[in-house]
Design an enzyme around this catalytic site. Structure first.
Site, mmCIF file in Angstrom:
data_model
loop_
_atom_site.group_PDB
_atom_site.id
_atom_site.type_symbol
_atom_site.label_atom_id
_atom_site.label_comp_id
_atom_site.label_asym_id
_atom_site.label_seq_id
_atom_site.Cartn_x
_atom_site.Cartn_y
_atom_site.Cartn_z
ATOM 1 N N GLU A 47 0.897 -1.367 0.044
ATOM 2 C CA GLU A 47 -0.181 -0.143 -0.045
ATOM 3 C C GLU A 47 0.887 1.147 0.118
ATOM 4 O O GLU A 47 0.526 2.261 -0.542
ATOM 5 C CB GLU A 47 -0.783 -0.005 1.259
ATOM 6 C CG GLU A 47 -2.004 -0.980 1.218
ATOM 7 C CD GLU A 47 -3.003 -1.371 2.351
ATOM 8 O OE1 GLU A 47 -4.264 -1.016 1.988
ATOM 9 O OE2 GLU A 47 -2.296 -1.581 3.257
ATOM 10 N N GLU A 84 -3.792 -9.546 2.496
ATOM 11 C CA GLU A 84 -4.545 -9.584 3.772
ATOM 12 C C GLU A 84 -5.742 -10.789 3.980
ATOM 13 O O GLU A 84 -5.869 -11.278 4.898
ATOM 14 C CB GLU A 84 -5.245 -8.237 3.951
ATOM 15 C CG GLU A 84 -4.515 -6.960 4.322
ATOM 16 C CD GLU A 84 -3.735 -6.344 3.259
ATOM 17 O OE1 GLU A 84 -2.898 -5.341 3.127
ATOM 18 O OE2 GLU A 84 -3.650 -6.897 2.045
#
Length: 816
Positions: free
Chosen positions: A614, A634
């Site tokens: 990210e 994730e």
């Protein structure tokens, strides 16, 4: 034996293959050949100087030869691969496209390899600037090949051998002056894609220009650290590494250690990969040992410590005879068997009976020690084992300079990069204490090498005026050399103080108005301290402390993502407000990186997973090491990306000119990638998957990564303005239902668990815009809110908490 420990790998369960068949956008690749521009998958920077080697030939399509050809192709350079066996070269290319770990960084690289047969396609080598021979280790066979190559080799083309056992003088015998002038040894380590060491041996007649061309090409194009070696048996890494392995085996038998005990001592305490020595032999193949021993015994002086230590062990000879040669055979020192419940049980061999037993965790008291000298002085079997092997290894290494290399710095670099050691032998001596080692050798009745006696109570390395220096063989200290254009953060840190620092990250001035933000937690996991330092760095930049920012570190991993251990702890005490606050803070930090009034360039190497990915998604540009493993993983722990990863990847696919138009295709693509935790296994695959942009750069030599990133940041700084971010038009409820139907099909096929369904529901909501109609725009703030809500809802489920706990305990995802 070439090479040792394999490749840096992302956990298999978190990796899936990138979509095949799609061309990679033009690269921004430091040092690649302009010749590669014929293939759009490998077009280089226009501003990079053209290397002198623009086409390569490799003869010998075995594991090493094929791997060398693949790495040349990875760098965007066309390569001819020939073999004496008809069809073997073509089959090698096909095999490499299916091999794991993959020799090719991207399937498109295989198009740059032209396979052929030595008998009919020899003329293909006439266009090559460098021909590398990697055939059987027999001098007569090699010289016969060289005679054939001389009939087609163009004037000035460089010819080299990948040998690790044959002296250069034996290879050039009777071959003529012009041949000798163009000939040298280029010893790659296995696998050639992943191992960073390239040993180069020149002969007395080798042209300086040939050495310079190979050094430049190996460094800037292939990404290797090129180490000059003397023409001595085993060169540097295998001479010292071979002695270390033989000593570690012999001493384990002498002191009656189990293989688990020996590997535990011969790994982390000494900065050696966790395979240790017996696990390493399983990896490279036990059947190589007799060949290496025979070669070294034939070329080493009889009184050499390596030659004297060569011993055969009955149990190992029996294992080889029975085909128990390691991972490629029927098992080795370690093997796995199915338990009564179908579970996989690790078993280890008993070195005295040759029978397998259940593998046991070592219980040696000495393993609790972190100080190397304390370990070597501990009286238990582990301590005595460590002491014996260290004396063998370090005494031998100290006796070999300048015989095998001109400097201890070259020896240490060769061992770090060829065997994946954290410390080279002279760095290990400094950790032990040179005087301690000299006394220990004398106490054992062993000779003290002159170089060790020379250093006395001092050390082989020191820092003077902010520069790292090493002790030369003349007794004077001199700076550890850096190739032109190399900028290492470690050197910056030696000569300066940080602009800002906390326990998780530091900010450094790397010159010319550019700062570098460094993470330094365990595996560079992101925590509140990291987020705080991102904010502080941006605030300093806004006040004029610097005009561009690079995010980079020299750890093994760029960042494995958010510290899920902290999340688990907070969840266990129901600190939901604190967790949601951290998610909001992370989203703010990512937006601030993107919206800063100065350029931010990410410079990753190794893993950039979850939150690490990210960060890169929110940088203005990325200059990635070719061996970068990038992905939003994730879902593997039952969560969805919460720091803008869903939103930014979705925007990348929505803005991709190659993708189908309309609101649903980008949503479907981002959903597929995130829900299956796809990880790019190279920077090229990361471009394919849009974790990197087509304009993001790729650097092959890790030592050049920071300098390339800094140059990229400076190029963006003039007239910089942050990007404008508008709303997205998403499919809304209709799209969410369509994704749900796709997940239901996976359930029917047995590919999705009940909790996978829940994770996918939350992910679908975050990507489709929630309950909005497809005619309405969705703002970034609304999407971030959906990410936070989905993350928090999943974190409160027992199944997600179980996945996190399992990942922390085992390093593997739990399917529940």
């Amino acid at each position: 034996m070439s090479g040792t420990t394999g490749a840096p790998m992302v956990e298999t369960e978190l990796r899936t293959k990138a979509p095949a068949g799609r061309a990679v956008p033009a690269t921004t690749m430091r040092g690649a050949s302009d010749h590669g521009a014929a293939d759009p998958a490998h077009a280089p920077d226009q501003g990079v100087n053209r290397p002198r080697i623009q086409k390569v030939g490799v003869v010998g399509a075995g594991v090493m030869g094929a791997g060398i050809a693949a790495q040349v192709a990875n760098a965007g350079v066309p390569v001819v691969l020939l073999d004496i066996v008809p069809g073997a070269a073509a089959k090698s290319v096909e095999r490499m496209l299916k091999t794991e770990p993959a020799p090719f960084m991207h399937k498109g690289a295989a198009r740059l390899v032209t396979p052929g047969d030595l008998g009919t396609d020899l003329a293909l080598l006439a266009e090559c600037d460098w021909i590398c021979e990697a055939i059987v280790e027999k001098p007569e066979a090699k010289r016969d090949l060289y005679a054939k190559l001389e009939s087609v080799r163009k004037r000035g083309a460089i010819l080299s051998s990948n040998t690790s056992t044959i002296p250069l003088a034996a290879l050039t015998e009777g071959m003529g002056e012009s041949f000798a002038a163009d000939f040298l040894i280029t010893h790659f380590f296995n696998p050639p894609r992943y191992m960073r060491l390239l040993e180069v041996v020149r002969g007395p007649a080798t042209r300086a220009e040939a050495v310079a061309a190979i050094t430049e090409f190996g460094d800037r194009v292939l990404g290797k650290t090129v180490i000059p070696c003397k023409d001595r048996p085993g060169f540097i890494a295998n001479r010292i590494g071979g002695l270390w392995m033989q000593s570690a085996i012999n001493r384990a038998f002498d002191l009656r250690l189990t293989v688990e005990e020996a590997d535990a001592i011969m790994s982390k305490p000494m900065g050696i990969p966790k395979t240790g020595v017996f696990g390493l032999l399983d990896l490279v193949g036990l059947d190589l040992m007799p060949h290496v021993a025979a070669s070294m015994k034939a070329t080493l002086p009889a009184e050499d410590a390596y030659a004297l230590g060569l011993r055969e062990h009955d149990v190992i000879l029996r294992m080889i005879a029975e085909g128990r040669t390691g991972r490629k055979g029927k098992g080795g020192f370690y093997t796995r068997e199915k338990g009564p419940g179908g579970e996989s049980l690790k078993r280890a061999i008993d070195l005295w009976t040759g029978e397998y037993r259940e593998s046991e965790k070592p219980q040696l008291e000495s393993l609790s020690l972190r100080d190397l000298r304390a370990l070597a002085e501990h009286p238990d079997r582990g301590g005595r084992y460590a002491r014996a092997v260290l004396l063998d290894l370090l005494g031998y290494a100290a006796s070999l300079v300048p015989e095998i290399a001109d400097s201890i710095a070259d020896v240490d670099a060769a061992m770090r990069l060829g065997y994946n050691w954290t410390y080279g032998p002279f760095e290990l001596i400094d950790r032990l204490g040179a005087a301690w080692l000299a006394r220990a050798l004398a106490e054992d009745g062993r000779p003290v090498p002159p170089l060790l006696a020379q250093v006395g109570e001092g050390s082989f390395y020191r820092v003077r005026d902010g520069r790292l220096e090493y002790l030369g063989t003349d007794g004077a200290y001199q700076p550890v050399p850096r190739p032109e254009g190399v900028l290492l953060l470690a050197d910056v840190k030696r000569r300066s103080a940080p602009l800002a620092r906390n326990g998780s990250a530091s900010l450094w001035d790397i010159g010319d108005g550019v700062a570098c933000l460094e993470f330094h937690t365990r595996m560079n996991a992101l925590d509140p301290g990291t987020i705080e330092m991102i904010g502080k760095s941006l605030a300093m930049g806004k006040k004029g402390a610097f005009r561009a920012l690079v995010i980079h570190n020299e750890g093994e991993q760029f960042s494995v993502g958010a510290n899920i251990g902290l999340a688990l702890f907070a969840a266990n005490i129901a600190a939901w407000g604190e967790i949601e606050g951290l998610i909001e803070a992370g989203q703010k930090a990512m937006r601030s990186l993107r919206d800063a009034p100065f350029p931010v360039v990410g410079a990753p190497s190794g893993m950039a997973l979850g939150g690490g990915c990210e960060i890169l998604l929110h940088c203005d540009a990325v200059q990635a090491h070719a061996e970068s493993y990038i992905g939003l993983v994730e879902a593997g722990v039952g969560l969805i990306p919460g720091w803008g990863g869903c939103t930014t990847l979705l925007r990348r696919w929505a803005e991709n000119p190659r993708a189908p138009k309309g609101p649903m295709p980008p949503v479907a693509k981002a959903f597929e990638m995130i829900s299956t935790a796809q990880v790019a296994k190279s920077a090229f695959e990361a471009r394919e998957m849009l974790f990197l942009r087509p304009t993001d750069g790729i650097t092959f030599n890790r030592d050049r990564l920071l300098a390339d990133a800094k140059a990229r940041a400076l190029s963006l700084a003039e007239g910089y303005a942050p990007p404008e971010v508008g709303p997205l038009r998403l499919p809304g409820e209709t799209g969410r239902v369509a994704l749900g139907m796709a997940v239901h099909q996976q359930v029917l096929l047995g590919r999705a668990t009940p909790h996978d369904v829940l994770v996918c529901e939350r992910l679908a909501e975050a990507l489709t815009g929630g309950r909005k109609d497809h005619t309405e725009d969705t703002t970034e703030a609304e999407l971030h809110a959906l990410e936070r809500q989905g993350f928090m809802a999943l974190l409160k489920t027992p199944a997600t908490l179980a996945r996190i706990e399992h990942m922390l305990e085992t390093g593997r995802p739990l399917r529940n």
